[in-house]
Every structure is written in C-alpha cells, then in structure tokens.
Design a protein around this motif. Structure first.
Motif, PDB file in Angstrom:
ATOM      1  N   TYR A 256       1.341  37.678 -18.385  1.00 18.05           N
ATOM      2  CA  TYR A 256       2.634  37.010 -18.554  1.00 18.05           C
ATOM      3  C   TYR A 256       3.498  37.787 -19.536  1.00 18.05           C
ATOM      4  O   TYR A 256       3.100  38.064 -20.661  1.00 18.05           O
ATOM      5  N   ARG A 257       4.687  38.179 -19.075  1.00 16.82           N
ATOM      6  CA  ARG A 257       5.668  38.940 -19.850  1.00 16.82           C
ATOM      7  C   ARG A 257       5.147  40.304 -20.312  1.00 16.82           C
ATOM      8  O   ARG A 257       5.677  40.893 -21.244  1.00 16.82           O
ATOM      9  N   ARG A 258       4.128  40.803 -19.631  1.00 15.11           N
ATOM     10  CA  ARG A 258       3.584  42.112 -20.006  1.00 15.11           C
ATOM     11  C   ARG A 258       3.836  43.177 -18.948  1.00 15.11           C
ATOM     12  O   ARG A 258       3.577  44.358 -19.185  1.00 15.11           O
ATOM     13  N   ILE A 259       4.318  42.773 -17.779  1.00 15.81           N
ATOM     14  CA  ILE A 259       4.638  43.720 -16.712  1.00 15.81           C
ATOM     15  C   ILE A 259       6.002  43.379 -16.122  1.00 15.81           C
ATOM     16  O   ILE A 259       6.541  42.295 -16.360  1.00 15.81           O
ATOM     17  N   VAL A 260       6.538  44.309 -15.326  1.00 17.73           N
ATOM     18  CA  VAL A 260       7.862  44.149 -14.723  1.00 17.73           C
ATOM     19  C   VAL A 260       7.697  43.849 -13.237  1.00 17.73           C
ATOM     20  O   VAL A 260       7.132  44.653 -12.485  1.00 17.73           O
ATOM     21  N   ALA A 261       8.182  42.683 -12.816  1.00 14.80           N
ATOM     22  CA  ALA A 261       8.160  42.324 -11.396  1.00 14.80           C
ATOM     23  C   ALA A 261       9.335  42.975 -10.666  1.00 14.80           C
ATOM     24  O   ALA A 261      10.228  43.564 -11.289  1.00 14.80           O
ATOM     25  N   ARG A 262       9.355  42.851  -9.348  1.00 10.66           N
ATOM     26  CA  ARG A 262      10.291  43.613  -8.514  1.00 10.66           C
ATOM     27  C   ARG A 262      11.753  43.431  -8.902  1.00 10.66           C
ATOM     28  O   ARG A 262      12.530  44.383  -8.895  1.00 10.66           O
TER      29      ARG A 262
END
Length: 286
Positions: A256-262
């Motif tokens: 959660y809030r650690r990667i970037v979604a599309r």
C-alpha cells in the motif's frame, strides 16, 4: 517527427562522435550530474518502507523510459541529430567490442583501482570528473566481466524467458516475484550469482555501474535503451496485456502506497505509467 534509436554497433563514425560530444557538453554544463542525483534519490529497495518508483517495482520500465527521454532531450538541445543508441549485449559480448572502443565509451578499468584509462570519459581527459556519487572516487571505473569472480553477460535465452511471459507483473510487485515480464527483465534472482538480464549486465560492467550512481557511466543509457526496446517488443507480442497493477494495492496490502499503479503519478514527473506505454509518436528502434 518520430526519431530513431539505433544499435550502437551500427552508428557511423560521425554519429558516434556527435553522441559523445553531446554527452560531454551536458556534462560540462552541469546538467548531466542532475541525472545522477535524480537516480540516486529514487534508488529505493523493496526493503525500505517508502514509495518505490524506479527499482524492484512495476514502474521500473516506465520510470527509466522517462529518464531516458529526459536525457535524450538534453542531448538533442545540444545536437538535434543525436539519439540514445542501444547496446545489444546478446550479440556484442566481448570486452573489446562495441561499445568498449576508444571513440565511444572507452575500455575496461586498469587492474587495482579499476580506473578507466581510455576513451573520452577517462578521468585523464579532464572532461569526466565524477562529482555526484555514493563513494569518494572522482573517476569512472569498470570491471568488465568481473575479474576476480568472472560472470558472463545474459544470453538470448535469458532474454527470451522474460519476453515469453505474457503477464507484465504480479503481486507482491517487488524483487521476490518469480513470474511476470518486468521482474524477469529487471533481473532479480534468488542469490548473489543468480542475477538476470538488467541486473547481470550492471554487474558484468561493474565499477561505477554498481549502485544508485550508475548513470555516471554513460554505458547506463545504452543498457537501458536496449531494455526499453525489449518492452516495446513485448508490448507488440502481447497486445492484450498491459502494465500492472491497474489499480493501487489496498490498505491491507504490504505494498500500500509503496508502488505506482497504471494511472497514478510517476514521481518525479507529472505523468503516469499509462501515459508512457505508447511512445510510437516520439521514437522508434532500428
């Protein structure tokens, strides 16, 4: 107008010279060091708790695509004939072949301190002093093939394994996943000597190419242009598959809030991975 990125081994003598001169000019201006600082700032591992945008994450490919575009824009402001070439390490595999020639990137580092002594980026020329780094050294270093514990460059079979995977990425979206095109191309494995593709190339070059300050070696851009070309080819091969995750992980997820979604902003730019999936109107590969 759509411009072309070429195989570095196919560049003419004039094209090689103009590429090198443009790199040296943005180094003189101080602009080049800004790229190194940016990469260091975003070199975040999946053991850290913050947002990962550049490495060990689905956005590894779009992040470096935009990074390359910014570098290329800086080069083309100096000379609009210049584009970033790519190095196909599945073909040009010797330590003395292109791009490790005197008129391009220079050769291997000398024994001992691994200082690069040949080519336009050798410290002795006075044109390539390293000012931004993670170590105290101010000269470019390389250890092509890793002298003490030799390794080989990735093979066509290694690259094919990544290209054949039809899924872009899978949960938990980090360096531990064994499936998905992104991590197979980025190259995280199960131990110190199981690096694949991108990671193995960085380790084969060695020296300055190890760690967050790796853009200090101009080889960085040629490596990532080849990776970007593989993403383009993967997209054509698997037309029904896109960047994942499409939606950000929920609050209960470790990511959660650690990667970037599309459709999320890709820092430090005001763009999303979705914006960067199609670059066909900007450049193509020869």
């Amino acid at each position: 107008m759509v411009y072309v990125r070429k195989n570095v081994s196919k560049l003419t003598r004039t094209e090689r010279r103009r590429f090198v001169e443009a790199l040296l000019e943005i180094k003189r201006s101080g602009r080049y060091d800004e790229f190194v600082r940016l990469h260091i700032a975003h070199f975040v591992g999946d053991g850290d708790r913050g947002l990962r945008a550049a490495h060990m994450t689905p956005s590894f490919l779009p992040w470096h695509r935009m990074f390359l575009l910014d570098l290329e824009e800086a080069l083309r402001r100096v000379d609009d004939s210049v584009t970033v070439p790519y190095w196909d390490w599945t073909r040009d595999r010797r330590t003395t072949s292109v791009p490790w020639t005197d008129e391009l990137l220079g050769g291997n580092g000398r024994p001992g301190d691994r200082r690069v002594m040949t080519g336009p980026f050798a410290h002795a020329t006075g044109n390539w002093t390293i000012r931004v780094g993670v170590t105290a050294g101010d000269f470019l270093t390389r250890d092509l093939g890793r002298s003490r514990n030799p390794i080989d460059l990735p093979t066509k079979a290694d690259l094919k394994e990544a290209m054949d995977d039809p899924v872009y990425d899978v949960a938990p979206w980090n360096s531990t996943v064994s499936k998905g095109f992104r991590n197979k191309l980025e190259g995280w494995g199960g131990g110190r000597d199981s690096w694949r593709n991108h990671n193995r190339v960085h380790r084969w070059v060695g020296g300055t190419m190890l760690g967050g300050a790796s853009p200090n070696d101009p080889a960085f851009w040629l490596v990532h242009a080849f990776l970007d070309m593989q993403w383009t080819r993967w997209q054509r091969r698997h037309r029904n598959h896109r960047y994942l995750p499409a939606k950000p992980p929920g609050r209960r997820s470790d990511q959660y809030r650690r990667i970037v979604a599309r459709h999320e902003r890709l820092p430090p730019w005001d763009l999303t991975p979705d914006d960067l999936e199609d670059v066909s109107q900007i450049y193509r590969y020869a």
